[in-house]
Design an enzyme around this catalytic site. Structure first.
Site, PDB file in Angstrom:
ATOM      1  N   VAL A 105      35.126 -46.198  -3.667  1.00 14.95           N
ATOM      2  CA  VAL A 105      36.307 -46.943  -3.228  1.00 14.95           C
ATOM      3  C   VAL A 105      35.928 -48.367  -2.821  1.00 14.95           C
ATOM      4  O   VAL A 105      36.779 -49.138  -2.391  1.00 14.95           O
ATOM      5  CB  VAL A 105      37.047 -46.210  -2.074  1.00 14.95           C
ATOM      6  CG1 VAL A 105      37.664 -44.914  -2.578  1.00 14.95           C
ATOM      7  CG2 VAL A 105      36.123 -45.924  -0.890  1.00 14.95           C
ATOM      8  N   HIS A 149      39.131 -42.399  -7.276  1.00 16.84           N
ATOM      9  CA  HIS A 149      39.449 -42.084  -5.879  1.00 16.84           C
ATOM     10  C   HIS A 149      40.104 -43.255  -5.141  1.00 16.84           C
ATOM     11  O   HIS A 149      40.077 -43.307  -3.918  1.00 16.84           O
ATOM     12  CB  HIS A 149      38.173 -41.620  -5.146  1.00 16.84           C
ATOM     13  CG  HIS A 149      37.706 -40.257  -5.578  1.00 16.84           C
ATOM     14  ND1 HIS A 149      36.451 -39.760  -5.312  1.00 16.84           N
ATOM     15  CD2 HIS A 149      38.347 -39.270  -6.265  1.00 16.84           C
ATOM     16  CE1 HIS A 149      36.338 -38.534  -5.817  1.00 16.84           C
ATOM     17  NE2 HIS A 149      37.464 -38.225  -6.411  1.00 16.84           N
ATOM     18  N   THR A 221      25.477 -39.855  -8.067  1.00 18.10           N
ATOM     19  CA  THR A 221      26.495 -38.919  -7.560  1.00 18.10           C
ATOM     20  C   THR A 221      25.931 -37.509  -7.565  1.00 18.10           C
ATOM     21  O   THR A 221      25.239 -37.120  -8.511  1.00 18.10           O
ATOM     22  CB  THR A 221      27.807 -38.973  -8.378  1.00 18.10           C
ATOM     23  OG1 THR A 221      28.699 -37.945  -7.902  1.00 18.10           O
ATOM     24  CG2 THR A 221      27.600 -38.767  -9.866  1.00 18.10           C
TER      25      THR A 221
HETATM   26  P1  OAD Z   1      27.367 -38.188  -2.497  1.00 18.14           P
HETATM   27  O1  OAD Z   1      27.063 -38.696  -1.121  1.00 18.14           O
HETATM   28  O2  OAD Z   1      27.749 -36.764  -2.665  1.00 18.14           O
HETATM   29  O3  OAD Z   1      26.110 -38.423  -3.453  1.00 18.14           O
HETATM   30  C1  OAD Z   1      25.403 -39.620  -3.438  1.00 18.14           C
HETATM   31  C2  OAD Z   1      24.288 -39.508  -4.463  1.00 18.14           C
HETATM   32  O4  OAD Z   1      23.633 -40.753  -4.492  1.00 18.14           O
HETATM   33  C3  OAD Z   1      23.223 -38.441  -4.142  1.00 18.14           C
HETATM   34  O5  OAD Z   1      22.962 -37.675  -5.307  1.00 18.14           O
HETATM   35  C4  OAD Z   1      22.017 -39.275  -3.760  1.00 18.14           C
HETATM   36  O6  OAD Z   1      20.780 -38.663  -4.128  1.00 18.14           O
HETATM   37  C5  OAD Z   1      22.252 -40.519  -4.578  1.00 18.14           C
HETATM   38  N1  OAD Z   1      21.559 -41.743  -4.137  1.00 18.14           N
HETATM   39  C6  OAD Z   1      21.169 -42.107  -2.894  1.00 18.14           C
HETATM   40  N2  OAD Z   1      20.545 -43.302  -2.928  1.00 18.14           N
HETATM   41  C7  OAD Z   1      20.561 -43.714  -4.220  1.00 18.14           C
HETATM   42  C8  OAD Z   1      20.076 -44.857  -4.915  1.00 18.14           C
HETATM   43  N3  OAD Z   1      19.451 -45.854  -4.281  1.00 18.14           N
HETATM   44  N4  OAD Z   1      20.258 -44.922  -6.254  1.00 18.14           N
HETATM   45  C9  OAD Z   1      20.900 -43.930  -6.924  1.00 18.14           C
HETATM   46  N5  OAD Z   1      21.367 -42.830  -6.326  1.00 18.14           N
HETATM   47  C10 OAD Z   1      21.213 -42.719  -5.000  1.00 18.14           C
HETATM   48  O7  OAD Z   1      28.450 -39.188  -3.086  1.00 18.14           O
HETATM   49  P2  OAD Z   1      29.412 -38.973  -4.333  1.00 18.14           P
HETATM   50  O8  OAD Z   1      28.811 -38.056  -5.332  1.00 18.14           O
HETATM   51  O9  OAD Z   1      29.861 -40.305  -4.773  1.00 18.14           O
HETATM   52  O10 OAD Z   1      35.419 -38.436  -2.312  1.00 18.14           O
HETATM   53  O11 OAD Z   1      30.627 -38.235  -3.632  1.00 18.14           O
HETATM   54  C11 OAD Z   1      31.739 -37.886  -4.393  1.00 18.14           C
HETATM   55  C12 OAD Z   1      32.971 -37.929  -3.542  1.00 18.14           C
HETATM   56  O12 OAD Z   1      32.768 -37.162  -2.354  1.00 18.14           O
HETATM   57  C13 OAD Z   1      33.326 -39.291  -3.009  1.00 18.14           C
HETATM   58  O13 OAD Z   1      34.031 -40.073  -3.949  1.00 18.14           O
HETATM   59  C14 OAD Z   1      34.181 -38.966  -1.812  1.00 18.14           C
HETATM   60  C15 OAD Z   1      33.310 -37.889  -1.225  1.00 18.14           C
HETATM   61  O14 OAD Z   1      33.904 -36.994  -0.373  1.00 18.14           O
HETATM   62  C16 OAD Z   1      36.527 -38.599  -1.599  1.00 18.14           C
HETATM   63  O15 OAD Z   1      36.553 -39.200  -0.540  1.00 18.14           O
HETATM   64  C17 OAD Z   1      37.743 -37.955  -2.229  1.00 18.14           C
END
Ligand code: OAD
Length: 275
Positions: A105, A149, A221
């Site tokens: 977002v 989202h 993600t």
């Molecule tokens: P997450 O917090 O679930 O995942 C973040 C990912 O980023 C993890 O797999 C980490 O290992 C990775 N990560 C951390 N540092 C990184 C870096 N420097 N480079 C690359 N990757 C890295 O976040 P999302 O998968 O985006 O939804 O979460 C999905 C949804 O859950 C969000 O959009 C939000 C949340 O609840 C809503 O609010 C509806």
């Protein structure tokens, strides 16, 4: 296989793909200073989603919810796009057939594409030696992400349903100081909360692009939240390949053709520079 071999393999897949979908999550913005949701330091470690990110929470306590979104707005406004955002923007501006789909977002993909467009204009690679018509913003808008989202910087009226850009600081001191629509209705953040449907047009466009892509490049993600996470399965289901860039475990590790373990700001520019 070494990282260099994996990178070579991934570049090869991208170079031969007519269509690519890039699917990003909070990890692509982590190096900019935006907290992720899960994992160490993740927002859901300190905050309870049901108190802040559901329609029921907003109905119960709109001040608390706005305060939290106002705080997240301030964090993002202070952040700069990182090398992954800029590399993705540059790659998309230079190449046809790429669709970017984000769960984030924040507005860092847009700002990263603007930085990339500025660089390409300086180098004379777009705009024919001058500013392209409409300037940097218009160039970057061409590669804007499909947002599954919503956006921290949009608000929607709880009365008339009208949605608009909204970047003002939030004053959640009293119910009267909360942001209001011209119709008098209370505005809410135009983000998707738990228990809500995703914007139908965005979801359809994302799934369609993913089903037509020969490669889905997944960056940062966990793939834990549905239906957004299903974008990757659309590409897989249609016979495409998946490349995952992430330092931690994800839902896609077993199905990825190439798994690049590491930070987006390091690996994405390396991956895209030579394709
Ligand atoms: P997450 O917090 O679930 O995942 C973040 C990912 O980023 C993890 O797999 C980490 O290992 C990775 N990560 C951390 N540092 C990184 C870096 N420097 N480079 C690359 N990757 C890295 O976040 P999302 O998968 O985006 O939804 O979460 C999905 C949804 O859950 C969000 O959009 C939000 C949340 O609840 C809503 O609010 C509806």
């Amino acid at each position: 296989m070494s990282v260099a071999d994996d990178l070579r393999c991934a570049r090869d897949l991208l170079a031969h793909a007519e269509r690519v979908v890039v699917f990003t999550g909070a990890g692509v913005s982590a190096e900019s200073g935006v907290p992720t949701f899960r994992g160490p330091g993740g927002l859901w470690k300190s905050f309870r989603p049901e108190q802040l990110a559901t329609p029921q929470a907003f109905a119960r306590d709109p001040r608390l919810v706005w305060e939290w979104y106002g705080w997240r707005r301030e964090i993002v406004a202070e952040c700069r796009p990182n090398l992954a955002h800029v590399a993705l923007g540059r790659w998309m501006l230079m190449r046809e057939g790429v669709t970017l789909v984000t769960q984030n977002v924040d507005d860092l993909h847009e700002r990263g594409a603007e930085d990339a467009a500025r660089g390409l204009i300086r180098e004379g690679r777009i705009g024919g030696g001058g500013e392209p018509a409409g300037g940097v913003r218009a160039a970057a808008a061409r590669v804007a992400p499909i947002r599954l989202h919503g956006s921290l910087f949009h608000a929607r009226c709880t009365r008339c349903g009208g949605e608009r850009a909204h970047r003002d600081p939030i004053d959640a001191a009293t119910a009267e100081t909360l942001p209001r629509c011209a119709c008098g209705g209370l505005l809410r953040p135009a983000v998707v909360w738990f228990g809500e449907s995703l914007p139908e047009d965005a979801l359809q466009a994302a799934f369609h692009a993913a089903s037509e892509a020969a490669v889905c490049l997944v960056v940062g993600t966990t793939g834990a939240v549905h239906p957004a996470a299903g974008v990757v399965h659309e590409t897989l289901g249609a016979g495409g390949a998946v490349i995952v860039v992430d330092p931690g475990e994800t839902a896609y590790d077993d199905v990825a053709a190439v798994r690049l373990w590491g930070a987006a700001g390091e690996l994405v520019p390396e991956l895209l520079a030579a394709t």
